[in-house]
Design an enzyme around this catalytic site. Structure first.
Site, PDB file in Angstrom:
ATOM      1  N   SER A  63       0.653 122.546  13.790  1.00 55.54           N
ATOM      2  CA  SER A  63       1.875 122.449  12.985  1.00 55.54           C
ATOM      3  C   SER A  63       3.020 122.107  13.918  1.00 55.54           C
ATOM      4  O   SER A  63       2.860 122.003  15.121  1.00 55.54           O
ATOM      5  CB  SER A  63       2.103 123.773  12.262  1.00 55.54           C
ATOM      6  OG  SER A  63       1.052 123.970  11.315  1.00 55.54           O
ATOM      7  N   HIS A 226       4.706 116.798  21.337  1.00 52.71           N
ATOM      8  CA  HIS A 226       4.558 118.226  21.637  1.00 52.71           C
ATOM      9  C   HIS A 226       5.484 118.650  22.758  1.00 52.71           C
ATOM     10  O   HIS A 226       5.250 119.623  23.454  1.00 52.71           O
ATOM     11  CB  HIS A 226       3.104 118.523  22.044  1.00 52.71           C
ATOM     12  CG  HIS A 226       2.133 118.119  21.007  1.00 52.71           C
ATOM     13  ND1 HIS A 226       1.556 116.866  21.001  1.00 52.71           N
ATOM     14  CD2 HIS A 226       1.702 118.735  19.903  1.00 52.71           C
ATOM     15  CE1 HIS A 226       0.759 116.764  19.950  1.00 52.71           C
ATOM     16  NE2 HIS A 226       0.831 117.875  19.269  1.00 52.71           N
ATOM     17  N   ASP A 410       1.945 121.218  26.116  1.00 49.18           N
ATOM     18  CA  ASP A 410       2.848 121.322  24.953  1.00 49.18           C
ATOM     19  C   ASP A 410       3.409 122.726  24.784  1.00 49.18           C
ATOM     20  O   ASP A 410       3.842 123.104  23.705  1.00 49.18           O
ATOM     21  CB  ASP A 410       2.107 120.889  23.684  1.00 49.18           C
ATOM     22  CG  ASP A 410       0.875 121.751  23.452  1.00 49.18           C
ATOM     23  OD1 ASP A 410       0.222 121.595  22.403  1.00 49.18           O
ATOM     24  OD2 ASP A 410       0.582 122.587  24.326  1.00 49.18           O
ATOM     25  N   ASP A 412       2.229 125.777  24.609  1.00 44.40           N
ATOM     26  CA  ASP A 412       1.695 126.834  23.734  1.00 44.40           C
ATOM     27  C   ASP A 412       0.492 127.555  24.316  1.00 44.40           C
ATOM     28  O   ASP A 412      -0.101 128.405  23.656  1.00 44.40           O
ATOM     29  CB  ASP A 412       1.311 126.230  22.382  1.00 44.40           C
ATOM     30  CG  ASP A 412       0.147 125.253  22.516  1.00 44.40           C
ATOM     31  OD1 ASP A 412      -0.373 124.803  21.489  1.00 44.40           O
ATOM     32  OD2 ASP A 412      -0.239 124.941  23.668  1.00 44.40           O
ATOM     33  N   SER A 456      -7.802 125.728  24.014  1.00 45.14           N
ATOM     34  CA  SER A 456      -8.289 127.018  24.539  1.00 45.14           C
ATOM     35  C   SER A 456      -9.178 127.708  23.525  1.00 45.14           C
ATOM     36  O   SER A 456     -10.215 128.259  23.871  1.00 45.14           O
ATOM     37  CB  SER A 456      -7.113 127.942  24.859  1.00 45.14           C
ATOM     38  OG  SER A 456      -6.250 127.333  25.756  1.00 45.14           O
ATOM     39  N   GLY A 499     -16.469 119.864  26.440  1.00 41.64           N
ATOM     40  CA  GLY A 499     -15.110 119.398  26.760  1.00 41.64           C
ATOM     41  C   GLY A 499     -15.107 118.160  27.623  1.00 41.64           C
ATOM     42  O   GLY A 499     -14.110 117.449  27.685  1.00 41.64           O
TER      43      GLY A 499
HETATM   44  N1  LIG Z   1     -11.631 118.986  28.403  1.00 38.80           N
HETATM   45  C1  LIG Z   1     -11.261 120.187  28.837  1.00 38.80           C
HETATM   46  N2  LIG Z   1     -12.162 121.034  29.406  1.00 38.80           N
HETATM   47  C2  LIG Z   1     -11.804 122.264  29.846  1.00 38.80           C
HETATM   48  N3  LIG Z   1     -10.545 122.737  29.739  1.00 38.80           N
HETATM   49  C3  LIG Z   1      -9.621 121.931  29.178  1.00 38.80           C
HETATM   50  C4  LIG Z   1      -9.915 120.635  28.699  1.00 38.80           C
HETATM   51  N4  LIG Z   1      -8.759 120.085  28.201  1.00 38.80           N
HETATM   52  C5  LIG Z   1      -7.804 121.024  28.385  1.00 38.80           C
HETATM   53  N5  LIG Z   1      -8.310 122.114  28.961  1.00 38.80           N
HETATM   54  C6  LIG Z   1      -7.640 123.366  29.290  1.00 38.80           C
HETATM   55  O1  LIG Z   1      -6.816 123.738  28.178  1.00 38.80           O
HETATM   56  C7  LIG Z   1      -5.562 124.173  28.671  1.00 38.80           C
HETATM   57  C8  LIG Z   1      -4.498 123.971  27.615  1.00 38.80           C
HETATM   58  O2  LIG Z   1      -4.814 124.861  26.545  1.00 38.80           O
HETATM   59  P1  LIG Z   1      -4.024 124.716  25.150  1.00 38.80           P
HETATM   60  O3  LIG Z   1      -2.560 124.859  25.383  1.00 38.80           O
HETATM   61  O4  LIG Z   1      -4.683 125.607  24.180  1.00 38.80           O
HETATM   62  O5  LIG Z   1      -4.345 123.203  24.834  1.00 38.80           O
HETATM   63  P2  LIG Z   1      -3.658 122.241  23.790  1.00 38.80           P
HETATM   64  O6  LIG Z   1      -2.300 122.732  23.476  1.00 38.80           O
HETATM   65  O7  LIG Z   1      -3.613 120.936  24.510  1.00 38.80           O
HETATM   66  O8  LIG Z   1      -4.582 122.269  22.653  1.00 38.80           O
HETATM   67  C9  LIG Z   1      -5.329 123.337  29.898  1.00 38.80           C
HETATM   68  O9  LIG Z   1      -4.440 123.996  30.776  1.00 38.80           O
HETATM   69  C10 LIG Z   1      -6.719 123.232  30.496  1.00 38.80           C
HETATM   70  O10 LIG Z   1      -6.988 124.312  31.363  1.00 38.80           O
HETATM   71  O1  LIG Z   2      -0.397 119.535  17.578  1.00 34.84           O
HETATM   72  C1  LIG Z   2      -1.539 119.226  17.864  1.00 34.84           C
HETATM   73  C2  LIG Z   2      -2.091 117.928  17.428  1.00 34.84           C
HETATM   74  O2  LIG Z   2      -2.305 118.053  16.049  1.00 34.84           O
HETATM   75  C3  LIG Z   2      -2.366 120.170  18.604  1.00 34.84           C
HETATM   76  O3  LIG Z   2      -3.337 119.589  19.419  1.00 34.84           O
HETATM   77  P1  LIG Z   2      -3.944 120.537  20.573  1.00 34.84           P
HETATM   78  O4  LIG Z   2      -4.543 121.729  19.918  1.00 34.84           O
HETATM   79  O5  LIG Z   2      -4.958 119.731  21.311  1.00 34.84           O
HETATM   80  O6  LIG Z   2      -2.754 120.940  21.384  1.00 34.84           O
HETATM   81 MG   LIG Z   3      -1.405 122.810  21.835  1.00 31.33          MG
HETATM   82 MN   LIG Z   4      -1.018 123.551  24.869  1.00 29.92          MN
END
Ligand SMILES: Nc1ncnc2c1ncn2[C@@H]1O[C@H](COP(=O)(O)OP(=O)(O)O)[C@@H](O)[C@H]1O
Ligand SMILES: O=C(CO)COP(=O)(O)O
Ligand SMILES: [Mg+2]
Ligand SMILES: [Mn+2]
Length: 594
Positions: A63, A226, A410, A412, A456, A499
């Protein structure tokens, strides 16, 4: 000086749920899916999966991009939107609930913006749905044109061009096409659109401080949605100059991101990012159309100006250009009741309740497993102190993780992981079968799957499930240190498998791989398990710190410049090292005390 962003909201953790409440009050043709609080799904009130005779078109993601995606739910566009927490993709169970709620015999198409968390969460949900007999196809949208072809595995980001893909897919589905045909139309549209943005300010996440990254008089070209850093920060220019720069980059023959050449017909979307007045958007549009016609030799068949995919309160706009042919124009012009599509809004159907059977929030355990208070044996006590220490470690690290993630991602990561940790502590007291280590690990994975979105969330869900599968293979009730080591190794391998990252990619693996390697080496050398666990946690910390000097090859950090990356460690790696270290210290203290 950074200060807390002023927001008109209640509790920051409730913003998505309360947004949806306001949305469905405004548009009675939309409905929130009944279910557990964690499930935030908006669907057409007139559709029930069992009887729906068209392809269901589902999208969603983090969101904070309103009106995307729930504002585009309506006949002729999306059938349902899955809402994650702010900037965190929704977790698997929410996506599954949405698929089950609206998918009939024609199947469903998932339109997913190209972010690791979204790809993995929607991907896993699609696999699960297929195993339940649903026909599911996925189209990933990566329309970002700002950055050179990215390093590593993350690929181009999904931006506002995704809305045009929604409209094409929705029209194809409304026309009764098959799932394969709707998916093909959506994929074709996704390959014909390119987007690039400009920002004057960075967005502020609910409850967080306002970033002062973009100084006065500065603009940022090529940003993401983000708040992550963009391609370049420059002195603010007149919008005439900015529009020329953006059009030139989208239509660049070097990157050749969109198959558009002089003489083609195109569609233009000028999309506000949340805090830019409509007046300025229209000024940008008024500059863009003649430039497309006169400087680029293109016929502009349709123009959409408004705020369609925002980034909370970010000042700025993005421009999307889609190559248009008769089929595309027919889909874009087709009628829709989606309230935020810019023309032909309608829709006052009486809301129909759609009670969807939700999976139990945790596996239904036989009574003795849930009886409380649990009489803990030594292993159960060790599990309890280790989980408690690990969870509290990341809860205490939340703000630092968010700060690091705001620079390289981003913003979070801390909130996402903290949400999981708090839930784990609550669920552990309620029903974790602590004396059964394997089942406890499985329940940890279920807690994470229920509340944690983002990259995560999905990766730790996969981590726990792989560890559980390894631990469950053993018949002994007490897990040996060798079995724990094998479980960690299997869990780490699963993150890499799904991943796509490996050591040195600047991810959580740069903490977990050293931990797993050193644990194995020390145990094989005959060192006692507590000391081996501690030494491996030191390797995790060293590995996490070393991410500062790594070029990112996975996740959002691949979009960020090296100098910014060197300023902070990878948040996911720091989080992993933190919980792992805390668990190791807790286990040592517990054994010493016994
Ligand atoms: N392909 C991947 N394999 C393992 N860890 C990853 C991968 N891509 C991102 N990460 C981990 O996810 C963390 C970010 O987590 P999160 O904020 O939940 O991601 P996002 O906001 O991008 O969804 C990064 O700091 C990294 O450690
Ligand atoms: O806002 C987002 C894209 O929809 C969130 O993506 P991530 O969970 O990879 O940060
Ligand atoms: Mg995120
Ligand atoms: Mn993030």
């Amino acid at each position: 000086m950074a200060c807390h962003g002023k927001k008109l909201l209640n509790n920051p953790s409730d913003v998505v749920t309360e947004f949806i409440e306001g949305l469905v009050e405004t548009y009675p043709a939309l409905q929130r899916l009944d279910g557990f609080p964690e499930v935030k799904v908006v669907l057409r009130a007139d559709v029930s999966g069992a009887t729906y005779d068209k392809v269901a078109v589902i999208s969603g993601g983090g969101s904070g991009h309103e009106p995307a995606h729930a504002g585009f739910v309506g006949e002729g566009m999306l059938t349902a939107a899955i809402c994650g927490d702010v900037f965190a993709s929704p977790q698997v169970d929410s996506i599954l609930a949405g698929i089950r709620a609206v998918t009939g015999p024609m199947g469903c198409l998932l339109i997913v913006k190209n972010y690791t968390g979204d790809r993995l969460n929607f991907g896993l949900a699609a696999e699960q749905a297929k195993s339940e007999g649903y026909k599911v196809e996925i189209v990933i949208v990566g329309d970002d044109c700002a950055l050179p072809p990215p390093r590593g595995i993350a690929g181009r980001r999904g931006l506002a061009g995704t809305i045009l893909v929604h409209k094409v897919a929705g029209a194809a589905a409304a026309a009764g096409l098959s799932l394969a045909e709707v998916a093909a139309e959506a994929k074709r549209a996704s390959e014909m659109v390119g987007t690039m943005g400009v920002a004057l300010s960075v967005c502020t996440l609910p409850g967080q401080v306002t970033s002062d990254r973009l100084g006065p008089g500065k603009m940022e070209l090529g940003l993401g949605i983000h708040g992550e850093p963009g391609a370049v920060v420059a002195d603010l220019q007149p919008v005439d100059v900015v529009v020329s720069l953006i059009l030139k980059q989208i239509l660049s023959l070097e990157t050749n991101y969109v198959p558009i050449t002089r003489g083609n017909r195109v569609v233009l979307m000028v999309n506000g990012l949340g805090a830019t007045p409509l007046m300025e958007l229209m000024i940008a549009t008024g500059n863009a159309v003649p430039k497309l016609q006169l400087e680029h030799g293109l016929a502009v068949d349709r123009v959409y100006t408004g705020s369609f995919m925002t980034s909370l309160d970010m000042a700025g706009f993005s421009i999307s250009i889609m190559k248009a042919d008769q089929a595309i124009l027919h889909c874009l012009d087709a009628a829709t009741k989606a309230p935020h599509w810019p023309v032909g809004v309608d829709g006052n159907h009486p809301p129909a309740k759609i009670p969807i059977p939700m999976p139990p929030s945790h596996s239904t355990k036989s009574e003795e497993l849930l009886s409380r208070p649990l009489q803990l044996n030594q292993q159960g006590h060790i599990m309890e102190v280790a989980i408690e220490a690990a969870a509290n470690a990341v809860i205490n690290l939340r703000d630092s993780l968010n700060e690091w993630d705001s620079k390289v991602g981003d913003g979070d990561c801390g909130s996402t992981i903290c949400r999981g940790a708090i839930t784990i502590l609550e669920d552990m007291k309620k029903y974790y079968p602590l004396n059964d280590a394997a089942e406890t690990v499985n329940e940890i994975g279920s807690s994470i799957r229920r509340v944690m979105g983002g990259t995560s969330g999905i990766l730790y869900n996969i981590f726990c499930k792989a560890a559980y599968a390894q631990l469950k293979a053993s018949t002994q009730s007490v897990v040996t240190s060798k079995q724990w080591c094998e479980a960690l190794d299997a869990a780490v391998a699963s993150i890499s498998k799904y991943g796509g990252a490996s050591a040195g990619y600047r991810t959580m693996l740069d903490a977990l791989i050293p931990a797993s390697t050193v644990l194995q080496e020390r145990l094989n050398a005959g060192i006692d398990p507590c000391t081996a666990f501690l030494l491996s946690s030191e390797a995790a910390l060293t590995g996490a710190e070393s991410t500062r000097h790594m070029q990112a090859q996975a996740g959002r950090s691949t979009y960020v410049s090296r100098e910014i990356l060197e300023s902070v460690p990878d948040p996911g790696a720091m989080a992993a090292a933190s919980w792992y270290r805390a668990a190791a210290l807790a286990v040592k203290d517990t054994y010493q005390a016994s």
